[in-house]
Motif scaffolding. Structure first.
Motif, PDB file in Angstrom:
ATOM      1  N   ILE A   1       0.581  -1.049  -0.374  1.00 22.02           N
ATOM      2  CA  ILE A   1      -0.525   0.217  -0.320  1.00 22.02           C
ATOM      3  C   ILE A   1       0.355   1.450  -0.241  1.00 22.02           C
ATOM      4  O   ILE A   1       1.272   1.309   1.002  1.00 22.02           O
ATOM      5  N   GLY A   2       0.383   2.292  -0.829  1.00 18.90           N
ATOM      6  CA  GLY A   2       1.086   3.442  -0.754  1.00 18.90           C
ATOM      7  C   GLY A   2       0.046   4.142  -0.565  1.00 18.90           C
ATOM      8  O   GLY A   2      -1.591   4.460  -1.000  1.00 18.90           O
ATOM      9  N   LEU A   3       0.463   5.353   0.533  1.00 18.67           N
ATOM     10  CA  LEU A   3      -0.529   5.269   1.346  1.00 18.67           C
ATOM     11  C   LEU A   3       0.247   7.734   1.491  1.00 18.67           C
ATOM     12  O   LEU A   3       1.190   7.987   1.211  1.00 18.67           O
ATOM     13  N   CYS A   4      -0.751   8.132   0.337  1.00 24.13           N
ATOM     14  CA  CYS A   4      -0.214  10.152  -0.091  1.00 24.13           C
ATOM     15  C   CYS A   4      -1.477  10.578   1.480  1.00 24.13           C
ATOM     16  O   CYS A   4      -2.490  10.191   1.407  1.00 24.13           O
ATOM     17  N   TYR A   5      -0.565  11.493   1.619  1.00 22.88           N
ATOM     18  CA  TYR A   5      -1.488  12.853   2.184  1.00 22.88           C
ATOM     19  C   TYR A   5      -1.556  14.126   2.268  1.00 22.88           C
ATOM     20  O   TYR A   5      -0.089  14.291   1.463  1.00 22.88           O
ATOM     21  N   TYR A   6      -2.033  15.152   2.619  1.00 24.46           N
ATOM     22  CA  TYR A   6      -1.347  15.993   1.901  1.00 24.46           C
ATOM     23  C   TYR A   6      -1.205  16.842   3.563  1.00 24.46           C
ATOM     24  O   TYR A   6      -0.118  17.102   3.659  1.00 24.46           O
TER      25      TYR A   6
ATOM     26  N   VAL B   1       4.660   6.193   2.930  1.00 25.75           N
ATOM     27  CA  VAL B   1       4.081   6.704   3.139  1.00 25.75           C
ATOM     28  C   VAL B   1       4.502   7.918   2.469  1.00 25.75           C
ATOM     29  O   VAL B   1       5.850   8.566   2.594  1.00 25.75           O
ATOM     30  N   VAL B   2       3.471   8.814   1.418  1.00 23.12           N
ATOM     31  CA  VAL B   2       4.478   9.950   1.270  1.00 23.12           C
ATOM     32  C   VAL B   2       3.135  11.622   0.657  1.00 23.12           C
ATOM     33  O   VAL B   2       1.738  11.588   0.758  1.00 23.12           O
ATOM     34  N   GLN B   3       3.542  12.300   1.337  1.00 25.20           N
ATOM     35  CA  GLN B   3       3.007  13.373   1.068  1.00 25.20           C
ATOM     36  C   GLN B   3       3.027  14.365  -0.360  1.00 25.20           C
ATOM     37  O   GLN B   3       3.902  14.080  -1.350  1.00 25.20           O
ATOM     38  N   VAL B   4       1.659  14.793  -0.686  1.00 22.63           N
ATOM     39  CA  VAL B   4       1.457  15.094  -2.166  1.00 22.63           C
ATOM     40  C   VAL B   4       0.485  16.596  -1.760  1.00 22.63           C
ATOM     41  O   VAL B   4       0.220  16.085  -1.194  1.00 22.63           O
TER      42      VAL B   4
ATOM     43  N   LYS C   1       7.481   9.116  -7.863  1.00 20.83           N
ATOM     44  CA  LYS C   1       8.396   7.957  -8.279  1.00 20.83           C
ATOM     45  C   LYS C   1       9.265   7.540  -6.573  1.00 20.83           C
ATOM     46  O   LYS C   1       9.659   6.779  -6.892  1.00 20.83           O
ATOM     47  N   GLU C   2       8.463   8.193  -5.576  1.00 24.52           N
ATOM     48  CA  GLU C   2       8.809   7.515  -4.649  1.00 24.52           C
ATOM     49  C   GLU C   2       8.306   6.409  -4.339  1.00 24.52           C
ATOM     50  O   GLU C   2       8.626   5.397  -3.572  1.00 24.52           O
ATOM     51  N   ILE C   3       6.690   6.305  -4.844  1.00 23.40           N
ATOM     52  CA  ILE C   3       5.986   5.247  -4.229  1.00 23.40           C
ATOM     53  C   ILE C   3       6.604   4.086  -4.924  1.00 23.40           C
ATOM     54  O   ILE C   3       7.050   2.582  -4.548  1.00 23.40           O
ATOM     55  N   ARG C   4       6.986   4.463  -6.181  1.00 25.75           N
ATOM     56  CA  ARG C   4       7.442   3.807  -7.197  1.00 25.75           C
ATOM     57  C   ARG C   4       8.914   2.599  -6.466  1.00 25.75           C
ATOM     58  O   ARG C   4       8.865   1.456  -6.589  1.00 25.75           O
ATOM     59  N   GLN C   5      10.031   3.672  -6.026  1.00 24.84           N
ATOM     60  CA  GLN C   5      10.863   3.441  -5.855  1.00 24.84           C
ATOM     61  C   GLN C   5      10.496   2.197  -4.255  1.00 24.84           C
ATOM     62  O   GLN C   5      11.733   1.380  -3.881  1.00 24.84           O
ATOM     63  N   GLY C   6       9.632   3.114  -3.614  1.00 24.92           N
ATOM     64  CA  GLY C   6       9.834   2.138  -2.011  1.00 24.92           C
ATOM     65  C   GLY C   6       8.764   0.964  -2.039  1.00 24.92           C
ATOM     66  O   GLY C   6       9.282  -0.218  -1.571  1.00 24.92           O
ATOM     67  N   LEU C   7       8.062   0.217  -3.408  1.00 22.75           N
ATOM     68  CA  LEU C   7       6.910  -0.741  -3.439  1.00 22.75           C
ATOM     69  C   LEU C   7       7.007  -1.126  -5.059  1.00 22.75           C
ATOM     70  O   LEU C   7       6.858  -2.393  -5.264  1.00 22.75           O
TER      71      LEU C   7
ATOM     72  N   GLU D   1       0.132  13.488   8.100  1.00 26.12           N
ATOM     73  CA  GLU D   1       1.316  12.488   8.455  1.00 26.12           C
ATOM     74  C   GLU D   1       1.105  11.836   9.697  1.00 26.12           C
ATOM     75  O   GLU D   1       1.392  10.962   9.946  1.00 26.12           O
ATOM     76  N   ASP D   2       1.290  12.186  10.875  1.00 23.13           N
ATOM     77  CA  ASP D   2       0.883  12.034  11.891  1.00 23.13           C
ATOM     78  C   ASP D   2      -0.156  10.083  12.256  1.00 23.13           C
ATOM     79  O   ASP D   2       0.045   8.894  11.729  1.00 23.13           O
ATOM     80  N   PHE D   3      -1.501  10.779  11.329  1.00 21.01           N
ATOM     81  CA  PHE D   3      -2.533   9.567  10.787  1.00 21.01           C
ATOM     82  C   PHE D   3      -1.981   8.077   9.552  1.00 21.01           C
ATOM     83  O   PHE D   3      -2.450   7.721  10.022  1.00 21.01           O
ATOM     84  N   ALA D   4      -1.350   9.378   8.597  1.00 19.64           N
ATOM     85  CA  ALA D   4      -0.446   8.238   7.782  1.00 19.64           C
ATOM     86  C   ALA D   4       0.140   7.522   7.916  1.00 19.64           C
ATOM     87  O   ALA D   4       0.502   6.128   7.620  1.00 19.64           O
ATOM     88  N   GLN D   5       1.459   7.840   8.617  1.00 19.73           N
ATOM     89  CA  GLN D   5       2.518   6.922   9.883  1.00 19.73           C
ATOM     90  C   GLN D   5       1.401   5.915  10.619  1.00 19.73           C
ATOM     91  O   GLN D   5       2.230   4.815  10.601  1.00 19.73           O
ATOM     92  N   LYS D   6       0.922   6.047  11.235  1.00 19.30           N
ATOM     93  CA  LYS D   6       0.053   5.467  12.138  1.00 19.30           C
ATOM     94  C   LYS D   6      -0.765   4.150  11.613  1.00 19.30           C
ATOM     95  O   LYS D   6      -0.784   2.448  11.756  1.00 19.30           O
ATOM     96  N   LEU D   7      -1.454   4.607   9.994  1.00 17.97           N
ATOM     97  CA  LEU D   7      -2.221   3.708   9.517  1.00 17.97           C
ATOM     98  C   LEU D   7      -1.038   2.470   8.510  1.00 17.97           C
ATOM     99  O   LEU D   7      -1.219   1.187   8.371  1.00 17.97           O
ATOM    100  N   LYS D   8       0.168   3.325   8.127  1.00 16.05           N
ATOM    101  CA  LYS D   8       1.056   2.340   7.738  1.00 16.05           C
ATOM    102  C   LYS D   8       1.596   1.444   8.771  1.00 16.05           C
ATOM    103  O   LYS D   8       1.865   0.140   8.027  1.00 16.05           O
TER     104      LYS D   8
END
Length: 79
Positions: A12-17, A40-43, A56-62, A20-27
């Motif tokens: 799962i790639g999680l993106c947030y605006y 987790v990536v900010q966008v 690019k970051e999601i592709r590198q990670g996953l 970040e705290d919620f996204a990191q906890k979900l991760k």
């Protein structure tokens, strides 16, 4: 939706605006509970450079995505 896909074995790639705290906890939850990888990536979806950097970051990670679900909303003030 991320939990359901992770339950099926998807990484799962999680993106947030701005939450970040919620996204990191979900991760963390997804990785521990479903034994999959998550990133987790900010966008800022209003900025094409930000969107391209996120991709690019999601592709590198996953790796290459099998499924992409766009759930971004741009709010326009009422006139």
């Amino acid at each position: 939706m991320a939990r359901s896909l992770a339950e099926c074995g998807a990484n799962i790639g999680l993106c947030y605006y701005n939450n970040e705290d919620f996204a990191q906890k979900l991760k963390s939850e997804i990785e521990k509970k479903y034994n999959v990888k998550a990133a987790v990536v900010q966008v800022d979806v209003t900025d094409m450079d930000s969107v391209m950097a996120m991709q690019k970051e999601i592709r590198q990670g996953l790796g290459v995505a099998d499924i992409i679900i766009n759930n971004a909303v741009i709010q326009v003030p009422e006139w």
